[in-house]
Structures are given as C-alpha cells and as structure tokens.
Design a protein around this motif. Structure first.
Motif, mmCIF file in Angstrom:
data_model
loop_
_atom_site.group_PDB
_atom_site.id
_atom_site.type_symbol
_atom_site.label_atom_id
_atom_site.label_comp_id
_atom_site.label_asym_id
_atom_site.label_seq_id
_atom_site.Cartn_x
_atom_site.Cartn_y
_atom_site.Cartn_z
ATOM 1 N N ALA A 17 29.173 21.365 50.696
ATOM 2 C CA ALA A 17 29.765 20.105 50.211
ATOM 3 C C ALA A 17 31.189 19.951 50.715
ATOM 4 O O ALA A 17 31.615 18.856 51.091
ATOM 5 N N SER A 63 28.809 14.383 51.796
ATOM 6 C CA SER A 63 28.675 14.728 50.383
ATOM 7 C C SER A 63 29.381 13.647 49.574
ATOM 8 O O SER A 63 30.241 12.929 50.090
ATOM 9 N N ARG A 64 29.018 13.540 48.303
ATOM 10 C CA ARG A 64 29.553 12.466 47.478
ATOM 11 C C ARG A 64 29.807 12.959 46.066
ATOM 12 O O ARG A 64 28.930 13.544 45.436
ATOM 13 N N LEU A 65 31.027 12.720 45.573
ATOM 14 C CA LEU A 65 31.356 13.005 44.187
ATOM 15 C C LEU A 65 30.862 11.817 43.379
ATOM 16 O O LEU A 65 31.375 10.704 43.514
ATOM 17 N N GLU A 89 21.212 16.805 44.316
ATOM 18 C CA GLU A 89 22.218 16.534 43.286
ATOM 19 C C GLU A 89 22.535 17.831 42.533
ATOM 20 O O GLU A 89 21.627 18.525 42.076
ATOM 21 N N LEU A 131 33.566 13.759 52.572
ATOM 22 C CA LEU A 131 33.429 13.518 51.137
ATOM 23 C C LEU A 131 33.708 12.062 50.807
ATOM 24 O O LEU A 131 34.741 11.509 51.180
ATOM 25 N N PHE A 183 27.768 16.045 41.953
ATOM 26 C CA PHE A 183 27.954 15.657 43.342
ATOM 27 C C PHE A 183 26.634 15.756 44.091
ATOM 28 O O PHE A 183 25.739 16.494 43.709
ATOM 29 N N ILE A 190 33.673 9.245 47.415
ATOM 30 C CA ILE A 190 33.873 9.284 45.965
ATOM 31 C C ILE A 190 33.387 7.974 45.369
ATOM 32 O O ILE A 190 33.763 6.893 45.839
#
Length: 119
Positions: free
Chosen positions: A37, A111-113, A86, A42, A104, A44
């Motif tokens: 991650a 990757s994504r918060l 997830e 990244l 996340f 958000i």
C-alpha cells in the motif's frame, strides 16, 4: 583460504560495478500488505480527507506512520475482494496518544485510504 579471498574480491567488484540498490524484504503478511500500500500511488477519499483536515494530519503522517506501524485485522478484512482488496487496520502511536482505525484498498495500480476514525 584462497577461495574466500577470491569471493571477497569478487563481491567488492560486483558492488562497485552495480552500485547500491534499494532492497527490502518483508516476510510477514502485515508488513507485506502495508509495504504494498505504501509503495503505490495513494489516493484519499473525501471522508478520509475531511477527517485528516480536522485532526491536522498530513500525507507525511500517512506514509511514515499509518502505513508503516499499523496492525491489520485480517479476520475483518476482505483480502480476496476483486478488483481491490480491502483491509482494516489499527494504528497506535508509540506514546499511545494517537489511536486510529482505518480502512484502505489495495488495487493493482494504486492504493486508497477509504476511511479513518479516532478510537
């Protein structure tokens, strides 16, 4: 003895020829997921960004603390989900003043918060 001398000289030659390389090896699942991650681009979510703004947290905190020192709860995570896995994780600072639960996603390219809450 001559063998070890030859190997040593060979290792020095290889190190000089190819230079230093960034290399890390994570053997445990928690470290592997966080490292994956961390290494990807990244993004958000709006919800997570609002929380980060309210708590006055920045992306440096995310990269240096959240994605380095957290513990993933694999029993609650959806690690086989497609197209993005997830994960649910918990972060607790060394001095125990900050404690966050966050979710996340880890996708093929990024990757994504998704969300973050204070405990």
């Amino acid at each position: 003895m001559k063998f070890l001398l030859g190997v040593g000289i060979g290792m020095v030659f290889v190190a000089m020829a190819f230079g230093p390389r960034a290399f890390s090896c994570n053997y445990f699942p928690n470290a592997r997921v966080l490292d994956e991650a961390y290494s990807k681009k990244l993004s958000i979510s709006d919800e997570a960004q609002a929380f980060l703004n309210a708590e006055k947290l920045d992306t440096i905190f995310l990269k240096k603390e959240l994605f380095k020192r957290s513990k993933i709860d694999f029993s609650k995570s959806k690690k086989d989900q497609v197209p993005c896995r997830e994960y649910i994780a918990n972060y607790e600072s060394k001095d125990k003043t900050k404690n966050y639960d966050f979710t996340f996603d880890v996708c093929k390219e990024d990757s994504r918060l998704v969300s973050i809450t204070k405990k």
